[in-house]
Write an enzyme that holds these catalytic residues in place. Structure first.
Site, mmCIF file in Angstrom:
data_model
loop_
_atom_site.group_PDB
_atom_site.id
_atom_site.type_symbol
_atom_site.label_atom_id
_atom_site.label_comp_id
_atom_site.label_asym_id
_atom_site.label_seq_id
_atom_site.Cartn_x
_atom_site.Cartn_y
_atom_site.Cartn_z
ATOM 1 N N LYS A 49 0.700 -1.085 -0.024
ATOM 2 C CA LYS A 49 -0.002 -0.026 0.000
ATOM 3 C C LYS A 49 0.946 1.125 -0.108
ATOM 4 O O LYS A 49 0.641 2.233 -0.809
ATOM 5 C CB LYS A 49 -0.889 -0.046 1.362
ATOM 6 C CG LYS A 49 -1.903 -1.223 1.152
ATOM 7 C CD LYS A 49 -2.920 -1.287 2.486
ATOM 8 C CE LYS A 49 -3.745 -2.549 2.267
ATOM 9 N NZ LYS A 49 -4.584 -2.908 3.438
ATOM 10 N N GLN A 93 -4.667 -1.501 9.770
ATOM 11 C CA GLN A 93 -4.789 -2.883 9.263
ATOM 12 C C GLN A 93 -5.301 -3.792 10.146
ATOM 13 O O GLN A 93 -4.810 -3.914 11.395
ATOM 14 C CB GLN A 93 -3.125 -3.100 8.779
ATOM 15 C CG GLN A 93 -2.958 -4.557 8.110
ATOM 16 C CD GLN A 93 -3.534 -4.483 6.615
ATOM 17 O OE1 GLN A 93 -3.402 -3.440 5.906
ATOM 18 N NE2 GLN A 93 -4.181 -5.509 6.382
ATOM 19 N N ASP A 116 -10.992 3.026 4.353
ATOM 20 C CA ASP A 116 -11.609 1.649 4.174
ATOM 21 C C ASP A 116 -13.267 1.469 4.167
ATOM 22 O O ASP A 116 -13.701 0.329 3.745
ATOM 23 C CB ASP A 116 -10.877 0.565 5.084
ATOM 24 C CG ASP A 116 -9.748 -0.003 4.627
ATOM 25 O OD1 ASP A 116 -9.626 -0.141 3.571
ATOM 26 O OD2 ASP A 116 -8.860 -0.401 5.472
#
Ligand code: NAP
Length: 281
Positions: A49, A93, A116
């Site tokens: 990422k 994460q 997200d």
């Protein structure tokens, strides 16, 4: 024989367009990623990422916290990022270690920076067919692929295998909002084959190697494979028996090279969207 949906090529095209778009701004989109602990898979995802963000000319930082970090320290860090005007997008994460309350962490990210789309305000908006700040990366990447290949969604029977908060649930809601007739299947579903054989669009996000066999697929169906599993040779493989199913399907995504590249691509386009929103661009 199915047409193969090339997620990698589509990702490359979208990111190339995004890169030239970014060049016109002096200030760049800023993605902050927090990783807790040493999970090897998570470390690889996070490194990818950051690499993709930097290649695009974004700003990006990865904040690494030890496995035993107290929950309060993690929440403090998120608050700092929430308050930092330079940071446009925050990603924590998952999974987090068991001593940390994941729900609390997800809810602590400012919804305007929730790249997200995990925050309940944003997922709730999707459930209400209202607009979240951005849509979740994997489901949005899938819809982008369907649109690119001009695959109609409205009025179609869509079957989603999997009901996780990351993939199955938001994807089912998004397909419903796009006027598909959606069935969600999960591990307690009876007669899975009977249901999947009715699908015009079949999406498997179960994480179960070889779950979808050719006899579960209607002739001409569109088959999207989200699963990321290791096969007996240790190679990355999806939920779908690709070789057999591609004979029956009209479109199919490979693993690797299908949904995966689109997820990271959408993370980048989401970061850009949040940057624009926060800067009134
Ligand atoms: P998850 O949280 O483990 O959820 C899996 C879902 O599938 C659950 O709802 C489970 O049912 C259901 N399921 C499992 N086995 C099943 C079976 N045999 N029959 C029917 N349903 C079954 O996983 P996730 O985070 O959604 O991820 C799913 C897969 O996609 C994993 O392989 C993951 O690595 C992959 N993934 C890929 C990407 C990408 O970008 N390519 C992104 C995210 C995830 P229950 O709810 O009843 O347990």
């Amino acid at each position: 024989m199915a047409e193969i949906i090339d997620g990698k090529a589509l990702r490359n095209k979208i990111l190339a367009d995004l890169k030239s778009e970014i060049e016109k701004y002096e200030k760049k989109p800023f993605l902050a990623v927090i990783i807790v602990g040493n999970d090897p898979a998570s470390k690889i995802y996070v490194a990818n990422k950051k690499k993709t963000a930097l290649e695009l000319g974004f700003e990006s930082v990865v904040i690494e916290m030890p496995e035993n970090v107290p929950e309060i320290e993690l929440l403090k860090k998120i608050n700092e990022l929430n308050a930092d005007k330079n940071v446009n997008a925050i990603l924590v994460q998952l999974p987090l270690p068991p001593h940390i309350d994941t729900e609390k962490v997800i809810e602590s990210v400012l919804p305007q920076k929730d790249v997200d789309c995990f925050h309940p305000l944003n997922t709730g908006k999707i459930a209400q067919n209202a607009r979240p700040f951005v849509y979740p990366c994997t489901p949005k990447g899938i819809i982008t692929m369907l649109n690119e290949y001009k695959i109609p969604i409205s009025g179609k029977n869509a079957v989603v295998i999997g009901r996780s908060n990351i993939v199955g649930r938001p994807l089912a809601a998004m397909l419903t909002n796009l006027d598909a007739t959606v069935t969600i299947c999960h591990s307690k579903t009876r007669n899975l084959k009977e249901i999947t054989r009715n699908a015009d669009i079949l999406i498997s996000a179960a994480g179960s190697l070889g779950l979808v066999s050719a006899d579960m697929v209607k002739k001409g169906a569109v088959v999207i494979d989200v699963g990321m599993n290791r096969n007996e040779n240790g190679k990355l493989a999806g939920d779908v028996d690709f070789e057999a199913v591609k004979e029956a399907a009209s479109f199919i995504t490979p693993v690797p090279g299908g949904v995966g590249p689109m997820t990271i691509c959408t993370l980048m386009t989401n970061t850009y969207e949040l940057f624009k929103l926060q800067n009134n661009l």
